[in-house]
Scaffold this motif. Structure first.
Motif, mmCIF file in Angstrom:
data_model
loop_
_atom_site.group_PDB
_atom_site.id
_atom_site.type_symbol
_atom_site.label_atom_id
_atom_site.label_comp_id
_atom_site.label_asym_id
_atom_site.label_seq_id
_atom_site.Cartn_x
_atom_site.Cartn_y
_atom_site.Cartn_z
ATOM 1 N N HIS A 42 0.866 -1.184 0.000
ATOM 2 C CA HIS A 42 0.000 0.000 0.000
ATOM 3 C C HIS A 42 0.896 1.225 0.000
ATOM 4 C CE1 HIS A 42 -3.875 -2.140 1.572
ATOM 5 N NE2 HIS A 42 -3.521 -2.501 0.365
ATOM 6 N N ASN A 101 -0.345 -10.170 1.362
ATOM 7 C CA ASN A 101 0.735 -10.708 0.523
ATOM 8 C C ASN A 101 2.117 -10.390 1.099
ATOM 9 O OD1 ASN A 101 -1.109 -11.825 -1.211
ATOM 10 N ND2 ASN A 101 -1.026 -10.152 -2.705
ATOM 11 N N GLU A 133 -5.976 -14.354 1.171
ATOM 12 C CA GLU A 133 -5.478 -14.291 2.553
ATOM 13 C C GLU A 133 -5.392 -15.678 3.190
ATOM 14 O OE1 GLU A 133 -7.993 -12.524 1.369
ATOM 15 O OE2 GLU A 133 -7.374 -10.427 1.509
ATOM 16 N N ARG A 249 -12.033 2.024 -7.783
ATOM 17 C CA ARG A 249 -11.720 1.666 -9.168
ATOM 18 C C ARG A 249 -12.890 0.893 -9.795
ATOM 19 N NH1 ARG A 249 -6.520 -1.859 -9.512
ATOM 20 N NH2 ARG A 249 -8.092 -3.426 -9.041
HETATM 21 C C1 UD1 Z 1 -5.004 -5.985 0.810
HETATM 22 C C2 UD1 Z 1 -4.964 -7.361 1.453
HETATM 23 C C3 UD1 Z 1 -6.243 -7.571 2.255
HETATM 24 C C4 UD1 Z 1 -6.475 -6.450 3.231
HETATM 25 C C5 UD1 Z 1 -6.470 -5.121 2.471
HETATM 26 C C6 UD1 Z 1 -6.665 -3.956 3.398
HETATM 27 C C7 UD1 Z 1 -3.788 -9.125 0.202
HETATM 28 C C8 UD1 Z 1 -3.968 -10.343 -0.593
HETATM 29 N N1 UD1 Z 1 -4.896 -8.416 0.455
HETATM 30 O O1 UD1 Z 1 -6.062 -5.986 -0.124
HETATM 31 O O2 UD1 Z 1 -6.132 -8.767 2.974
HETATM 32 O O3 UD1 Z 1 -7.716 -6.617 3.867
HETATM 33 O O4 UD1 Z 1 -5.204 -4.997 1.819
HETATM 34 O O5 UD1 Z 1 -6.700 -2.772 2.702
HETATM 35 O O6 UD1 Z 1 -2.690 -8.814 0.601
HETATM 36 N N2 UD1 Z 1 -4.403 0.426 -4.356
HETATM 37 C C9 UD1 Z 1 -4.209 1.775 -4.469
HETATM 38 N N3 UD1 Z 1 -3.448 2.378 -3.520
HETATM 39 C C10 UD1 Z 1 -2.887 1.697 -2.485
HETATM 40 C C11 UD1 Z 1 -3.098 0.315 -2.408
HETATM 41 C C12 UD1 Z 1 -3.859 -0.304 -3.329
HETATM 42 O O7 UD1 Z 1 -4.700 2.423 -5.387
HETATM 43 O O8 UD1 Z 1 -2.216 2.320 -1.662
HETATM 44 C C13 UD1 Z 1 -5.271 -0.233 -5.353
HETATM 45 C C14 UD1 Z 1 -4.498 -0.769 -6.514
HETATM 46 O O9 UD1 Z 1 -5.259 -0.540 -7.635
HETATM 47 C C15 UD1 Z 1 -4.420 -2.242 -6.244
HETATM 48 C C16 UD1 Z 1 -5.700 -2.495 -5.465
HETATM 49 O O10 UD1 Z 1 -5.949 -1.304 -4.736
HETATM 50 O O11 UD1 Z 1 -4.314 -2.992 -7.367
HETATM 51 C C17 UD1 Z 1 -5.628 -3.648 -4.523
HETATM 52 O O12 UD1 Z 1 -4.521 -3.519 -3.636
HETATM 53 P P1 UD1 Z 1 -3.827 -4.832 -3.001
HETATM 54 O O13 UD1 Z 1 -2.769 -4.444 -2.037
HETATM 55 O O14 UD1 Z 1 -3.458 -5.742 -4.087
HETATM 56 O O15 UD1 Z 1 -5.012 -5.541 -2.245
HETATM 57 P P2 UD1 Z 1 -6.129 -4.936 -1.302
HETATM 58 O O16 UD1 Z 1 -7.436 -5.109 -1.985
HETATM 59 O O17 UD1 Z 1 -5.763 -3.584 -0.800
#
Ligand code: UD1
Length: 384
Positions: A42, A101, A133, A249
């Motif tokens: 994140h 992850n 998860e 998104r």
């Molecule tokens: C992740 C965790 C989930 C947790 C959640 C809390 C995994 C598999 N999932 O899910 O268990 O509950 O975090 O928030 O690790 N994005 C942004 N900005 C950011 C982060 C993410 O725009 O700072 C967007 C991106 O488009 C990205 C999508 O969110 O592709 C998903 O982010 P990702 O970290 O892959 O999974 P989460 O859905 O956030």
């Protein structure tokens, strides 16, 4: 004095609340030399930096900057970058928290280098392998040398999977350490006033919603059906919806704007415009969110941590999932599983709003001292 080098790996929003009390407790012992590694899973300021500030986390010593990606892409990138860090400055222990992850990648990298791993929040199981998860939990727990659990059920899961009793330590819930530490500060938040939900000490009844699980937000038909149910509810009670970037998104992609009213700039809220729709806000900081959660009439969520936090706050929680890896929040807390069927969500919400679920009890060791227990155990174990 021999220094014990410990790397703590964090990456995603729910990691930060779990790492904060651990870092504080570890820092009390000068024999521990800490390094905080941020994977960059994140990266948006409101998903990461704001938590570092509010939880007074130290600046990460190392940022891997991996960003978003597919499951394998993100996990692989973290492993490649984290391995370099471990090879350069070999730690005596790698601590990972939660089930994201970054947790799996940190544990897998360390285990392959023969570095002991501690997993905080071990043994939780949803028994649903379609959730990324759950895979992260299963693999991390197979690799970890110290399995720190938050409830007795977690120990049973680990024993069933063949993990040795001697590696399992029931310590309580570090996320609740953070909640209890910040509750007073959260009361200073102006969020409720800003949203027009509090006037002259009177609080208007409202619902708080979060949604980000792929199973709820990645298919247009599923998300639309959930939104339809919530639109109905929004006619009866204001719904506040801080929107996760992933969900935002999808709302854009599926063009679901008819269900939501957006308030993009928090600083400029004069009086929130609900207009019978869900009021979408950007992701909130820890204290503002805690303030909203602690006064809500009902919380609807698909998050894991929020099920635990509402249990402690005594706020009714409806979990919009088919299962939970945290059944103790149902048995002892205020949580109910309702899935994502619109009728069921509505029926359950109306029932809760009519007659609040009463707080049952506080799960054992969810008392604000979990991190201290962990550090005490590490101190003993690492010495030997
Ligand atoms: C992740 C965790 C989930 C947790 C959640 C809390 C995994 C598999 N999932 O899910 O268990 O509950 O975090 O928030 O690790 N994005 C942004 N900005 C950011 C982060 C993410 O725009 O700072 C967007 C991106 O488009 C990205 C999508 O969110 O592709 C998903 O982010 P990702 O970290 O892959 O999974 P989460 O859905 O956030």
């Amino acid at each position: 004095m021999k220094l014990i080098k410990i790397f703590i790996v964090v990456g995603a929003r729910p990691n930060f609340m779990k790492a904060a009390p651990l870092i504080k407790a570890l820092k009390k012992y000068p024999s521990f030399k800490l390094r905080l590694v941020h994977t960059g899973q994140h990266y948006d300021p409101e998903m990461s930096a704001s938590f570092f500030k509010e939880l007074r986390l130290p600046k990460p010593d190392t940022c891997l900057g991996v960003g978003s990606g597919t499951q394998a892409g993100q996990t692989g990138k973290i492993m490649i970058e984290f391995e370099k860090v471990c090879l350069k400055d070999r730690p005596d222990l790698v601590v990972v928290v939660g089930d994201v992850n970054s947790t799996l990648a940190g544990a897998l990298t360390a285990a392959k280098l023969g570095i002991p791993v501690a997993h905080v929040e071990a043994g939780l199981r949803s028994f649903d392998r379609t959730m990324p998860e759950e895979i992260n939990r299963l693999v991390t727990d197979q690799l970890a040398d110290f399995l720190f659990t938050s409830c007795e059920g977690a120990r049973r899961n680990l024993i069933k999977e063949g993990r040795p009793e001697a590696k399992i330590f029931f310590v309580g819930n570090v996320m609740i350490d953070t909640l209890l530490n910040h509750l007073r500060l959260a009361q200073k938040s102006r969020m409720l006033e800003q949203l027009g939900l509090k006037k002259n000490h009177q609080i208007r009844k409202y619902a708080l919603l979060t949604l980000h699980r792929p199973s709820n937000v990645d298919l247009p038909i599923v998300l639309q059906r959930i939104f339809q149910a919530l639109m109905e509810l929004a006619r009866e009670i204001p719904i506040i919806f801080p929107v996760h970037p992933r969900t935002l998104r999808q709302i854009r992609k599926f063009n679901l704007f008819q269900f939501v009213s957006f308030q993009e700039n928090l600083k400029h809220i004069q009086k929130a415009q609900f207009q019978g729709k869900m009021l979408c806000l950007p992701p909130l900081g820890y204290l503002d969110f805690l303030a909203l959660m602690s006064q809500a009439a009902i919380v609807l969520t698909d998050s894991g941590g929020i099920q635990e936090e509402t249990t402690i706050l005594g706020i009714p929680c409806l979990t919009l999932r088919k299962n939970t890896e945290r059944p103790i929040t149902i048995q002892e807390g205020t949580n109910r599983i309702v899935g994502n069927d619109p009728e069921r969500i509505l029926k359950a919400a109306r029932r809760v709003l009519k007659s609040r679920i009463l707080r049952k009890k506080i799960p054992k060791y969810w008392d604000g001292k979990a991190a201290e227990r962990i550090v005490k155990i590490l101190k003993q174990q690492l010495k030997s």
